[in-house]
Design an enzyme around this catalytic site. Structure first.
Site, PDB file in Angstrom:
ATOM      1  N   GLU A  39      -7.105  -8.832  -1.990  1.00 48.24           N
ATOM      2  CA  GLU A  39      -5.960  -9.290  -1.212  1.00 48.24           C
ATOM      3  C   GLU A  39      -4.832  -9.729  -2.154  1.00 48.24           C
ATOM      4  OE1 GLU A  39      -5.148 -12.561   2.338  1.00 48.24           O
ATOM      5  OE2 GLU A  39      -6.679 -12.987   0.823  1.00 48.24           O
ATOM      6  N   LYS A 106      -2.340  -8.357   8.364  1.00 46.44           N
ATOM      7  CA  LYS A 106      -3.412  -9.342   8.563  1.00 46.44           C
ATOM      8  C   LYS A 106      -3.236 -10.072   9.897  1.00 46.44           C
ATOM      9  CE  LYS A 106      -5.540 -13.231   6.049  1.00 46.44           C
ATOM     10  NZ  LYS A 106      -5.363 -14.078   4.838  1.00 46.44           N
ATOM     11  N   CYS A 140      -9.452 -10.706   4.257  1.00 48.07           N
ATOM     12  CA  CYS A 140      -9.896 -12.070   3.938  1.00 48.07           C
ATOM     13  C   CYS A 140     -10.334 -12.861   5.175  1.00 48.07           C
ATOM     14  CB  CYS A 140      -8.815 -12.784   3.141  1.00 48.07           C
ATOM     15  SG  CYS A 140      -9.457 -14.189   2.179  1.00 48.07           S
TER      16      CYS A 140
END
Length: 252
Positions: A39, A106, A140
Site C-alpha cells: 500500500e 480503498k 489494507c
C-alpha cells in the site's frame, strides 16, 4: 501463474527512491507474471497527503508501473496516494498490465489514523482479469471487513490481492485474517505488507500467499525481499468442485 510479492522498506515521501527499490527487487525475482507492491508503496502511508501525494496525471510511480509492465510483459499491482482531476485524494490500488490500467479506490479508510479526513473512499468492489485469473483488489484495512469482499457479493473471483501498511503491533490480526479470507471465500490470498519503519509505526512484513484451505504457500519474514511462488487455477477448481462450500454461502 508465477507471483512475486515485493516486500519493501518504503522511503518516506520519496517516489524516486522507492521506484529504485522496486526495480532492484524485481531483478531478484525475474520472470513473474504478477508483481505485487505494498500500500502507498511510493510514499509510505501518508494519512495527510498534501505535499506528498502525486498528481495522478503526472505520477512518476504510476508511469513507472506502466512502463515496467510493458517492458516485462507482466502485471504490477500496488496502491498509490494520488490527487485526481477533481482535486480529491485517493488511496488508489492500481493493477497495471501491458494493455490496460484498472484501479480500485480503498473502500474502508483507516479512521483510527484519520485517513478518512483527507481521502475520498471508493464504493465499488473491483475484479480484474489476468492470465485466466479473476483477482479482487483490496487495500489494507479492507481486510477487517469480510462482507465487502465476500465471494458472490463482491463478484466471483479466484484470488484476493491485499496490499498493506500493516503495523507489527497488530501482526497477529494480519496473520489470522489473511487466512480467514482465503478459507471463507475458498480462494487464494496474495497479501503484501511493507517492512521497516515510518514516523509512527514499525512494520514486520509477513507478506504471504495463502491457499483456499488456509495453508501457507509462501511467506516473507520481516526482511526487505521478494517472495516468489506459483499458484494453480486447476488446483483451485479441483478444491472448489470437491468441497462445495461456496454453494452454501449466505446471499445477504
Amino acid at each position: 501463474m508465477k507471483i512475486a510479492l515485493l516486500q519493501t522498506d518504503i522511503v518516506w515521501a520519496t517516489p524516486s527512491a522507492n521506484i529504485r527499490r522496486a526495480e532492484d527487487m524485481m531483478v531478484q525475482a525475474p520472470g513473474a507474471d504478477l508483481y505485487v507492491l505494498p500500500e502507498m508503496w511510493a510514499t509510505g502511508f501518508a494519512t495527510r497527503p498534501e505535499g506528498i501525494a502525486e498528481e495522478e496525471a503526472t505520477s512518476a510511480a504510476l508511469a513507472w508501473m506502466k512502463r515496467t509492465a510493458l517492458q516485462h510483459n507482466c502485471a504490477i499491482s500496488g496502491s498509490l496516494a494520488v490527487r485526481i482531476e477533481d482535486g480529491s485524494y485517493r488511496n488508489r490500488h492500481f493493477f497495471v498490465t501491458p494493455e490496460d490500467v484498472v484501479f480500485y479506490d480503498k473502500r474502508h479508510l483507516f479512521t483510527h489514523g484519520h485517513e478518512d479526513k483527507h481521502y475520498t473512499a471508493g464504493n465499488e468492489a473491483i475484479i480484474v482479469s489476468w492470465q485466466g485469473w479473476r483477482l479482487l483488489l483490496q487495500t489494507c484495512y479492507d481486510l477487517r471487513f469480510p462482507v465487502f469482499s465476500r465471494y458472490g457479493r463482491a463478484g466471483e473471483y479466484d484470488a484476493i490481492v491485499y496490499v498493506a501498511n500493516w503495523p507489527e503491533k497488530r501482526q497477529l490480526a494480519w496473520q489470522t485474517l489473511i487466512r480467514a479470507r482465503a478459507i471463507e471465500n475458498q480462494c487464494y490470498v496474495l497479501a503484501v505488507n511493507r517492512t521497516g519503519d515510518d514516523k509512527i509505526c514499525h512494520y514486520a512484513g509477513g507478506s504471504a500467499v495463502i491457499d483456499p484451505i488456509g495453508r501457507l504457500v509462501a511467506e516473507c519474514s520481516s526482511a526487505e525481499r521478494p517472495v516468489v511462488t506459483e499458484i494453480s487455477i486447476d488446483k483451485l477448481k479441483e478444491m472448489r468442485s470437491h468441497f462445495r462450500v461456496l454453494e452454501d454461502r449466505d446471499n445477504l
